[in-house]
Write a protein that holds these residues in place. Structure first.
Motif, PDB file in Angstrom:
ATOM      1  N   PHE A  75      11.635   2.334  13.121  1.00  0.00           N
ATOM      2  CA  PHE A  75      11.575   2.039  11.701  1.00  0.00           C
ATOM      3  C   PHE A  75      10.132   1.919  11.214  1.00  0.00           C
ATOM      4  N   LYS A  76       9.257   1.465  12.108  1.00  0.00           N
ATOM      5  CA  LYS A  76       7.835   1.320  11.728  1.00  0.00           C
ATOM      6  C   LYS A  76       7.268   2.675  11.351  1.00  0.00           C
ATOM      7  N   GLU A  77       7.590   3.670  12.165  1.00  0.00           N
ATOM      8  CA  GLU A  77       7.074   5.008  11.876  1.00  0.00           C
ATOM      9  C   GLU A  77       7.695   5.549  10.592  1.00  0.00           C
ATOM     10  N   THR A  78       8.973   5.253  10.415  1.00  0.00           N
ATOM     11  CA  THR A  78       9.674   5.702   9.203  1.00  0.00           C
ATOM     12  C   THR A  78       8.974   5.175   7.960  1.00  0.00           C
ATOM     13  N   ALA A  79       8.667   3.898   7.975  1.00  0.00           N
ATOM     14  CA  ALA A  79       8.041   3.293   6.797  1.00  0.00           C
ATOM     15  C   ALA A  79       6.680   3.920   6.529  1.00  0.00           C
ATOM     16  N   THR A 105      12.022  -5.019  11.517  1.00  0.00           N
ATOM     17  CA  THR A 105      13.073  -4.430  10.681  1.00  0.00           C
ATOM     18  C   THR A 105      12.831  -4.615   9.196  1.00  0.00           C
ATOM     19  N   THR A 106      11.826  -5.376   8.852  1.00  0.00           N
ATOM     20  CA  THR A 106      11.551  -5.588   7.431  1.00  0.00           C
ATOM     21  C   THR A 106      10.068  -5.399   7.186  1.00  0.00           C
ATOM     22  N   CYS A 107       9.735  -4.699   6.112  1.00  0.00           N
ATOM     23  CA  CYS A 107       8.325  -4.526   5.791  1.00  0.00           C
ATOM     24  C   CYS A 107       8.166  -4.376   4.289  1.00  0.00           C
ATOM     25  N   SER A 108       6.913  -4.342   3.863  1.00  0.00           N
ATOM     26  CA  SER A 108       6.634  -4.132   2.443  1.00  0.00           C
ATOM     27  C   SER A 108       5.889  -2.825   2.260  1.00  0.00           C
ATOM     28  N   ALA A 164       0.055  -5.475  -8.051  1.00  0.00           N
ATOM     29  CA  ALA A 164       0.476  -4.215  -7.424  1.00  0.00           C
ATOM     30  C   ALA A 164       1.996  -4.159  -7.458  1.00  0.00           C
ATOM     31  N   PHE A 165       2.544  -3.022  -7.023  1.00  0.00           N
ATOM     32  CA  PHE A 165       3.991  -2.922  -6.881  1.00  0.00           C
ATOM     33  C   PHE A 165       4.313  -3.107  -5.417  1.00  0.00           C
ATOM     34  N   GLU A 166       5.215  -4.015  -5.110  1.00  0.00           N
ATOM     35  CA  GLU A 166       5.571  -4.230  -3.719  1.00  0.00           C
ATOM     36  C   GLU A 166       7.082  -4.158  -3.565  1.00  0.00           C
ATOM     37  N   LEU A 167       7.503  -3.248  -2.684  1.00  0.00           N
ATOM     38  CA  LEU A 167       8.920  -3.081  -2.390  1.00  0.00           C
ATOM     39  C   LEU A 167       9.174  -3.659  -1.015  1.00  0.00           C
ATOM     40  N   ARG A 168      10.194  -4.482  -0.894  1.00  0.00           N
ATOM     41  CA  ARG A 168      10.507  -5.028   0.421  1.00  0.00           C
ATOM     42  C   ARG A 168      11.660  -4.216   0.996  1.00  0.00           C
ATOM     43  N   LEU A 169      11.398  -3.583   2.160  1.00  0.00           N
ATOM     44  CA  LEU A 169      12.419  -2.741   2.794  1.00  0.00           C
ATOM     45  C   LEU A 169      13.014  -3.497   3.957  1.00  0.00           C
ATOM     46  N   LYS A 170      14.339  -3.634   3.972  1.00  0.00           N
ATOM     47  CA  LYS A 170      14.954  -4.322   5.106  1.00  0.00           C
ATOM     48  C   LYS A 170      15.960  -3.383   5.739  1.00  0.00           C
ATOM     49  N   LEU A 171      15.784  -3.113   7.012  1.00  0.00           N
ATOM     50  CA  LEU A 171      16.718  -2.242   7.714  1.00  0.00           C
ATOM     51  C   LEU A 171      17.946  -3.053   8.081  1.00  0.00           C
ATOM     52  N   LEU A 172      19.106  -2.649   7.558  1.00  0.00           N
ATOM     53  CA  LEU A 172      20.322  -3.410   7.843  1.00  0.00           C
ATOM     54  C   LEU A 172      21.025  -2.853   9.078  1.00  0.00           C
TER      55      LEU A 172
END
Lengths: 185, 230
Positions: A75-79, A105-108, A164-172
């Motif tokens: 997932f790190k590479e995906t982000a 599993t979660t990043c911004s 800034a714009f920050e999106l929090r991505l959480k892999l479920l």
């Protein structure tokens, strides 16, 4: 042997491009029209997310075709790929990834430059509107097509006064691809 | 060169918007879909024209204004000029773009009549959705011309893909003007009505007002006419 993956800049230089102003104004007009037709800010947020999702499930094909990216290891590479290649080849801007949680599993994803919001100001009547909600839908839709179910929320929004714009991505859930046919024993 | 985004972003955004309206909240009400899509185009055309004419001097007459739309304005949006412009000198103009970008990849093989061969899972009739799609550039043209104070009605026709033919019909109405000025943090709205036939006087009128208010150091937020106003 597969061709090497291309950088966001290289792809962006090769695609057909249009004036960002046209895009910004079109998006603004669409949001404005949605507000007129749907009236409720929450409805508009939902609609933008849904539209983004529908766009994401199609955009991923173009992304994979143009970028030659092979399967991401984790997932790190995906982000990283979304931020550096995805945003660049479509919106012409690069995002950065940070704030990883210990499980990975979660990043911004942080965007400092966002063509959707140039010259935009939210009036007082639209507090609660996530103007760029289409982006969260796009990322969610695209990831779902590569077997990752995610939950995406806005943490920072420049139109609400943040820097800034920050999106929090959480892999479920990562749903492994299932082959429709059983292997012969 | 200013900022750019990939063309597919814009294409897919437009396709999705038309699709959301057609299949979503205005499903079964094509007139409302058309109205919404056209309104979006109108907004875009109006604002783009505002930006592109800020530095320019006024146009001497309608033909000059329409030529501007066909050349500079069209180039900024579609990277090419309109291929042919014809007029009957009585207020109707026909603009023809031989390779209209936004529909250059739309299939020509689907006719209005054939419906039986499509699988039933297709939610929308292609010809109708293509028509809906065209309301957007019609709106852009109407919006741009309205910014140049030329009210008009615009229709488009793609019976010979990939070229697109737009018909403009100039309207002749008595107008109400409204100007919104920001002065010392307040927004002031001035409104007045003019019974005036469409003529180059309108363009001059707008230009002069903008100049005068600029000299008084009042920033003009919007200067528009609206035939349904008052």
């Amino acid at each position: 042997m597969a061709p090497p993956p291309r950088s966001g800049d290289a792809i962006f230089a090769n695609v057909d491009r249009v004036n960002a102003e046209l895009f910004t104004l079109t998006y603004g007009a669409i949001v404005r029209q949605l507000l007129t037709d749907l009236e409720e800010v929450d409805e508009v947020n939902k609609q933008l997310d849904q539209m983004g999702y529908n766009i994401g499930i199609r955009l991923i094909d173009e992304f994979l075709a143009k970028s030659n990216i092979s399967t991401c290891v984790d997932f790190k590479e995906t982000a990283e790929v979304i931020a550096k290649v995805g945003f660049k080849m479509f919106l012409g801007v690069t995002a950065s990834v940070s704030n990883w949680d210990p499980e990975g599993t979660t990043c911004s994803i942080i965007l400092e430059d966002n063509p959707l919001v140039d010259f935009v100001e939210l009036p007082d009547t639209c507090q609660g509107l996530y103007y760029c909600n289409i982006l969260s839908g796009v990322v969610r839709g695209a990831l779902e097509m590569v077997s990752m179910k995610t939950e995406i929320t806005w943490v920072r929004d420049m139109l609400r006064g943040d820097d800034a714009f920050e999106l929090r991505l959480k892999l479920l859930k990562q749903v492994p691809e299932e082959y429709p046919y059983k292997d012969d024993e | 060169m200013g900022k750019e985004v990939s063309e597919s972003c814009l294409d897919i955004l437009l396709i999705e918007t038309v699709s959301s309206y057609t299949n979503g909240f205005y499903a079964g009400k094509p007139e409302l879909v058309a109205q919404a899509v056209e309104a979006i185009g109108y907004q875009v055309g109006n604002q783009l024209c505002e930006r592109y004419t800020m530095e320019r001097s006024q146009f001497s007459d309608h033909l000059e204004a329409i030529k501007f739309i066909c050349t500079d304005f069209w180039i900024k949006i579609f990277k090419k000029q309109i291929d042919t412009l014809r007029t009957d000198h009585k207020g109707t103009f026909v603009l023809r773009d031989n390779r209209f970008r936004w529909i250059s990849r739309v299939s020509n093989s689907i006719s209005e009549d054939s419906g039986a061969t499509f699988p039933s899972t297709l939610p929308v009739n292609f010809a109708q959705s293509r028509k809906m799609h065209l309301y957007f550039p019609c709106g852009i043209i109407r919006g741009a011309l309205s910014n140049l104070t030329i009210p008009c009605a615009v229709t488009a026709d793609i019976s010979s893909l990939p070229s697109c033919v737009s018909r403009l019909h100039l309207l002749d109405v008595s107008l109400a003007w409204s100007i919104v000025i920001r002065y010392k943090g307040l927004h002031i709205l001035l409104c007045f009505r003019i019974k005036h036939k469409i003529s180059q006087g309108m363009l001059e009128f707008k230009y002069n007002w903008t100049k005068v208010l600029g000299q008084l150091k009042l920033s003009v937020l919007t200067l528009s006419f609206d035939k349904t106003f008052l």
